[in-house]
Design a protein around this motif. Structure first.
Motif, PDB file in Angstrom:
ATOM      1  N   HIS A  10      18.337  24.491 -25.457  1.00 21.26           N
ATOM      2  CA  HIS A  10      19.132  25.355 -26.345  1.00 21.26           C
ATOM      3  C   HIS A  10      20.373  25.894 -25.644  1.00 21.26           C
ATOM      4  O   HIS A  10      21.244  26.465 -26.304  1.00 21.26           O
ATOM      5  CB  HIS A  10      18.284  26.525 -26.842  1.00 21.26           C
ATOM      6  N   ASP A  14      27.539  22.595 -25.477  1.00 23.93           N
ATOM      7  CA  ASP A  14      27.568  21.926 -26.774  1.00 23.93           C
ATOM      8  C   ASP A  14      27.989  20.452 -26.670  1.00 23.93           C
ATOM      9  O   ASP A  14      27.440  19.594 -27.383  1.00 23.93           O
ATOM     10  CB  ASP A  14      28.534  22.695 -27.693  1.00 23.93           C
ATOM     11  N   ASP A  15      28.903  20.157 -25.761  1.00 24.98           N
ATOM     12  CA  ASP A  15      29.362  18.765 -25.578  1.00 24.98           C
ATOM     13  C   ASP A  15      28.250  17.865 -25.046  1.00 24.98           C
ATOM     14  O   ASP A  15      28.339  16.632 -25.171  1.00 24.98           O
ATOM     15  CB  ASP A  15      30.518  18.704 -24.559  1.00 24.98           C
ATOM     16  N   SER A  17      24.943  18.189 -25.846  1.00 27.93           N
ATOM     17  CA  SER A  17      23.748  18.467 -26.643  1.00 27.93           C
ATOM     18  C   SER A  17      23.547  17.416 -27.728  1.00 27.93           C
ATOM     19  O   SER A  17      23.095  17.720 -28.831  1.00 27.93           O
ATOM     20  CB  SER A  17      23.854  19.864 -27.270  1.00 27.93           C
ATOM     21  N   TRP A  18      23.902  16.160 -27.390  1.00 29.64           N
ATOM     22  CA  TRP A  18      23.808  15.069 -28.359  1.00 29.64           C
ATOM     23  C   TRP A  18      22.731  14.055 -28.010  1.00 29.64           C
ATOM     24  O   TRP A  18      22.615  13.016 -28.646  1.00 29.64           O
ATOM     25  CB  TRP A  18      25.170  14.368 -28.481  1.00 29.64           C
ATOM     26  N   GLY A  23      18.762  16.499 -27.722  1.00 29.90           N
ATOM     27  CA  GLY A  23      19.989  17.187 -28.096  1.00 29.90           C
ATOM     28  C   GLY A  23      19.826  17.970 -29.394  1.00 29.90           C
ATOM     29  O   GLY A  23      19.420  17.410 -30.415  1.00 29.90           O
ATOM     30  N   THR A  24      20.184  19.245 -29.338  1.00 28.54           N
ATOM     31  CA  THR A  24      20.053  20.073 -30.550  1.00 28.54           C
ATOM     32  C   THR A  24      21.028  19.626 -31.633  1.00 28.54           C
ATOM     33  O   THR A  24      20.805  19.894 -32.819  1.00 28.54           O
ATOM     34  CB  THR A  24      20.287  21.566 -30.227  1.00 28.54           C
ATOM     35  N   ASN A  25      22.108  18.921 -31.253  1.00 23.65           N
ATOM     36  CA  ASN A  25      23.092  18.447 -32.240  1.00 23.65           C
ATOM     37  C   ASN A  25      22.778  17.063 -32.813  1.00 23.65           C
ATOM     38  O   ASN A  25      23.481  16.620 -33.723  1.00 23.65           O
ATOM     39  CB  ASN A  25      24.485  18.376 -31.597  1.00 23.65           C
ATOM     40  N   ASN A  26      21.787  16.363 -32.251  1.00 17.92           N
ATOM     41  CA  ASN A  26      21.510  14.990 -32.699  1.00 17.92           C
ATOM     42  C   ASN A  26      20.532  15.019 -33.880  1.00 17.92           C
ATOM     43  O   ASN A  26      19.332  15.226 -33.705  1.00 17.92           O
ATOM     44  CB  ASN A  26      20.942  14.164 -31.544  1.00 17.92           C
ATOM     45  N   ALA A  27      21.072  14.816 -35.074  1.00 16.68           N
ATOM     46  CA  ALA A  27      20.263  14.962 -36.295  1.00 16.68           C
ATOM     47  C   ALA A  27      19.131  13.940 -36.371  1.00 16.68           C
ATOM     48  O   ALA A  27      18.108  14.183 -37.011  1.00 16.68           O
ATOM     49  CB  ALA A  27      21.160  14.838 -37.527  1.00 16.68           C
ATOM     50  N   HIS A  31      14.419  16.074 -30.540  1.00 16.68           N
ATOM     51  CA  HIS A  31      14.498  17.527 -30.304  1.00 16.68           C
ATOM     52  C   HIS A  31      13.405  18.044 -29.371  1.00 16.68           C
ATOM     53  O   HIS A  31      12.807  19.098 -29.615  1.00 16.68           O
ATOM     54  CB  HIS A  31      14.479  18.291 -31.641  1.00 16.68           C
TER      55      HIS A  31
ATOM     56  N   GLU B  50      23.347   6.905 -32.650  1.00 16.69           N
ATOM     57  CA  GLU B  50      22.520   8.081 -32.335  1.00 16.69           C
ATOM     58  C   GLU B  50      21.767   7.939 -31.003  1.00 16.69           C
ATOM     59  O   GLU B  50      21.226   8.926 -30.501  1.00 16.69           O
ATOM     60  CB  GLU B  50      21.523   8.374 -33.467  1.00 16.69           C
TER      61      GLU B  50
END
Lengths: 158, 158
Positions: A10, A14-15, A17-18, A23-27, A31, B50
């Motif tokens: 967490h 941010d760059d 976090s994929w 990565g919290t940003n990777n949909a 996670h 991804e």
């Protein structure tokens, strides 16, 4: 009772976090979340139904992925603690990548059971940590792992 | 010019074709395919957007997954050939699982490049094969791997 510690993922920049694993940003990703539990690190995950190998058992590649992010997360936690920090205290968090991943699959891992990876820091330097872990499905240890994780090189972050 | 050989995963028994990495029946999976190229085995894959680690680079867990199925597929090909068979000749195909997975990540793996894993059989017995592989992104070797793969035990298939 102590508060559970906060997951390091967490607090990655941010760059960075994929990651497909954590990565919290990777949909589309898994996670995974890794936190301290005293001197050990812990990552838990319930495999999704599609994460099968042979029906009824978890895919080894998913276990390797879980160990991978658990170990880079554990290394980040350890490097951060070595610098006097804990997740949430606001200092920039180191981001690590895997140099070497070794997983021993001891027995088939049943589906439908929440997995727990517990790690300890076997070695640490300024830019590297060696993380030794066990993966358990309930009471049963199903895999062991040893990972060398290093601070992400300038070629990745520069 | 010889015909390219057929991928072993197309000939796994239908009940054992659900693997997230290489199962032809797994709609969510990667569908890795492994075939002979002379005495070497080959698996190719273009990571999806991804499947990132740090932006621009491939997730190590995806590489581990690719190596995992490549190696169990290579072991199945080798055990099958040892029994006098090639994919497509109709005899039941052995199904292998991973006992030990070791990946060395030599350098960051760029996204957007088709990966090629090439393996050779270092050891083989009636129920086990050791597969040693290199992962290349274009001309660049990005990882090496050594996997011990064994015939799926009765507890998984019985």
């Amino acid at each position: 009772m102590t508060e559970p510690s906060l997951p390091i993922q967490h607090y990655y920049h941010d760059d960075f976090s994929w990651c497909y694993g954590c990565g919290t940003n990777n949909a589309s990703g898994h996670h995974f979340e890794t936190r301290w539990d005293g001197e050990e690190t812990v990552t838990e995950y319930l495999p999704r139904p599609e994460h099968t190998a042979i029906p009824g058992f978890v895919y080894g590649g998913l276990l390797a992925s879980l160990v991978d992010c658990h170990s880079t997360g554990s290394a980040a936690l350890a490097l951060y603690r070595q610098e006097g920090h804990e997740p949430g205290d606001g200092a920039p968090v180191p981001r690590c990548v895997t140099a070497s991943l070794h997983v021993e699959y001891l027995k088939p891992t049943p589906m439908g059971v929440r997995l727990q990876v517990r790690g300890r820091i076997e070695e640490i330097s300024v830019k590297k940590a060696v993380v030794v872990s066990q993966v358990a499905a309930g009471e049963q240890v199903v895999a062991t792992a040893r990972v060398v994780a290093v601070r992400a090189p300038q070629t990745m972050t520069g």
